[in-house]
Enzyme design. Structure first.
Site, PDB file in Angstrom:
ATOM      1  N   SER A  12     -14.117 -11.203  -9.852  1.00 23.67           N
ATOM      2  CA  SER A  12     -12.694 -11.543  -9.899  1.00 23.67           C
ATOM      3  C   SER A  12     -12.344 -12.083 -11.288  1.00 23.67           C
ATOM      4  CB  SER A  12     -12.390 -12.618  -8.851  1.00 23.67           C
ATOM      5  OG  SER A  12     -13.148 -13.782  -9.149  1.00 23.67           O
ATOM      6  N   LYS A  16     -15.613 -13.021 -17.699  1.00 24.63           N
ATOM      7  CA  LYS A  16     -17.042 -12.727 -17.572  1.00 24.63           C
ATOM      8  C   LYS A  16     -17.282 -11.258 -17.892  1.00 24.63           C
ATOM      9  CE  LYS A  16     -18.557 -13.972 -13.438  1.00 24.63           C
ATOM     10  NZ  LYS A  16     -19.108 -14.668 -12.230  1.00 24.63           N
ATOM     11  N   ASP A  69     -23.586 -14.438 -11.034  1.00 23.89           N
ATOM     12  CA  ASP A  69     -23.272 -15.754 -10.493  1.00 23.89           C
ATOM     13  C   ASP A  69     -23.727 -16.803 -11.493  1.00 23.89           C
ATOM     14  OD1 ASP A  69     -21.980 -16.891  -8.158  1.00 23.89           O
ATOM     15  OD2 ASP A  69     -23.803 -18.066  -8.021  1.00 23.89           O
ATOM     16  N   ASP A 144     -15.883 -23.554 -21.325  1.00 18.62           N
ATOM     17  CA  ASP A 144     -16.136 -23.354 -22.769  1.00 18.62           C
ATOM     18  C   ASP A 144     -15.694 -24.533 -23.645  1.00 18.62           C
ATOM     19  OD1 ASP A 144     -17.400 -20.975 -22.435  1.00 18.62           O
ATOM     20  OD2 ASP A 144     -15.862 -19.726 -23.377  1.00 18.62           O
TER      21      ASP A 144
HETATM   22  P1  ITT Z   1     -16.842 -13.919  -9.494  1.00 19.29           P
HETATM   23  O1  ITT Z   1     -15.692 -13.227  -8.844  1.00 19.29           O
HETATM   24  O2  ITT Z   1     -17.654 -13.034 -10.381  1.00 19.29           O
HETATM   25  O3  ITT Z   1     -17.691 -14.711  -8.529  1.00 19.29           O
HETATM   26  P2  ITT Z   1     -16.211 -16.568 -10.571  1.00 19.29           P
HETATM   27  O4  ITT Z   1     -15.331 -17.034 -11.699  1.00 19.29           O
HETATM   28  O5  ITT Z   1     -15.980 -17.158  -9.212  1.00 19.29           O
HETATM   29  O6  ITT Z   1     -16.148 -14.984 -10.526  1.00 19.29           O
HETATM   30  P3  ITT Z   1     -18.846 -17.768 -10.588  1.00 19.29           P
HETATM   31  O7  ITT Z   1     -18.897 -17.988  -9.114  1.00 19.29           O
HETATM   32  O8  ITT Z   1     -20.049 -17.218 -11.249  1.00 19.29           O
HETATM   33  O9  ITT Z   1     -17.676 -16.783 -11.030  1.00 19.29           O
HETATM   34  O10 ITT Z   1     -18.297 -19.132 -11.187  1.00 19.29           O
HETATM   35  C1  ITT Z   1     -18.815 -19.828 -12.165  1.00 19.29           C
HETATM   36  C2  ITT Z   1     -17.729 -20.615 -12.870  1.00 19.29           C
HETATM   37  O11 ITT Z   1     -18.369 -21.230 -13.970  1.00 19.29           O
HETATM   38  C3  ITT Z   1     -16.613 -19.746 -13.461  1.00 19.29           C
HETATM   39  O12 ITT Z   1     -15.505 -19.628 -12.611  1.00 19.29           O
HETATM   40  C4  ITT Z   1     -16.263 -20.502 -14.746  1.00 19.29           C
HETATM   41  O13 ITT Z   1     -15.322 -21.524 -14.463  1.00 19.29           O
HETATM   42  C5  ITT Z   1     -17.585 -21.141 -15.123  1.00 19.29           C
HETATM   43  N1  ITT Z   1     -18.298 -20.346 -16.140  1.00 19.29           N
HETATM   44  C6  ITT Z   1     -19.295 -19.432 -15.973  1.00 19.29           C
HETATM   45  N2  ITT Z   1     -19.696 -18.904 -17.140  1.00 19.29           N
HETATM   46  C7  ITT Z   1     -18.928 -19.490 -18.085  1.00 19.29           C
HETATM   47  C8  ITT Z   1     -18.824 -19.360 -19.478  1.00 19.29           C
HETATM   48  O14 ITT Z   1     -19.570 -18.508 -20.181  1.00 19.29           O
HETATM   49  N3  ITT Z   1     -17.925 -20.098 -20.111  1.00 19.29           N
HETATM   50  C9  ITT Z   1     -17.138 -20.966 -19.447  1.00 19.29           C
HETATM   51  N4  ITT Z   1     -17.154 -21.155 -18.131  1.00 19.29           N
HETATM   52  C10 ITT Z   1     -18.046 -20.410 -17.444  1.00 19.29           C
END
Ligand code: ITT
Length: 184
Positions: A12, A16, A69, A144
């Protein structure tokens, strides 16, 4: 020169995807985006959440997919927000995280990239240690503006080489090595 391969990133979260796309492009892998809200299992284990997300993604699209994830784990608050990173960002956000912390600011970002097709389900992990800044710096997405990787003085949001060192980069590098060998 590598051949070009098509692969789908189900998420979503466009941020990413864009980072993953630019990292995998360098390895000759052409990543396409399938925007979708995947099932997020309630679990303390990123690995279990990742496997469930990957199976859900494949069952929806019937194409070779990867999902990601992530979690931000902060030492002084027992690894919180960890598997709840997405929810915590949407609720208390970076300001809320900064308010929770005292002087102990060690943290790590973890990424689990999981591949799924008809016959294979496989995960690759990347970790990057660092600390949480005292104030928000820069205009990046998610955490970030508050994450400073080790050996840097800048947050992810301010630095210009995030995609060459990030948790995502480390996991995708392992994945692409495996994936390109599988395709040979
Ligand atoms: P999906 O639909 O792929 O699950 P999501 O945003 O819910 O998307 P995650 O469950 O992996 O993804 O959530 C991890 C959270 O961590 C994401 O929503 C960001 O707020 C944070 N995050 C992950 N990688 C990051 C990055 O490189 N820089 C900043 N924040 C990051």
């Amino acid at each position: 020169m590598h051949k070009s391969y098509d692969l789908y990133f189900v998420s979503s979260n466009k941020h990413k995807f864009l980072e993953a796309q630019s990292i995998l492009n360098l390895h000759g892998i052409n990543l396409r985006f399938l925007k979708s809200n995947l099932k997020e299992l309630q679990s303390h284990s990123l690995q279990k959440i990742a496997l469930a997300k990957a199976k859900d993604a494949f069952s929806k699209f019937h194409k070779p997919v990867i999902i990601e994830d992530d979690g931000l784990f902060i030492d002084s608050i027992e690894g919180f927000p960890g598997p709840y990173s997405s929810y915590v960002f949407k609720t208390i956000g970076n300001k809320g995280i900064l308010n929770l912390l005292n002087n102990k600011r060690k943290a790590k970002f973890v990424s689990i990239i999981t591949y799924c097709d008809k016959t294979t389900l496989k995960s690759f992990q990347g970790q990057l240690c660092g600390k949480i800044s005292k104030t928000q710096k820069g205009k990046g997405w998610g955490y970030d503006p508050i994450f400073i990787p080790n050996n840097s003085t800048k947050t992810f949001a301010v630095m210009n080489n995030k995609n060459k060192i990030s948790h995502r980069y480390i996991a995708l590098k392992k994945f692409s090595k495996w994936y390109l060998r599988k395709k040979e």
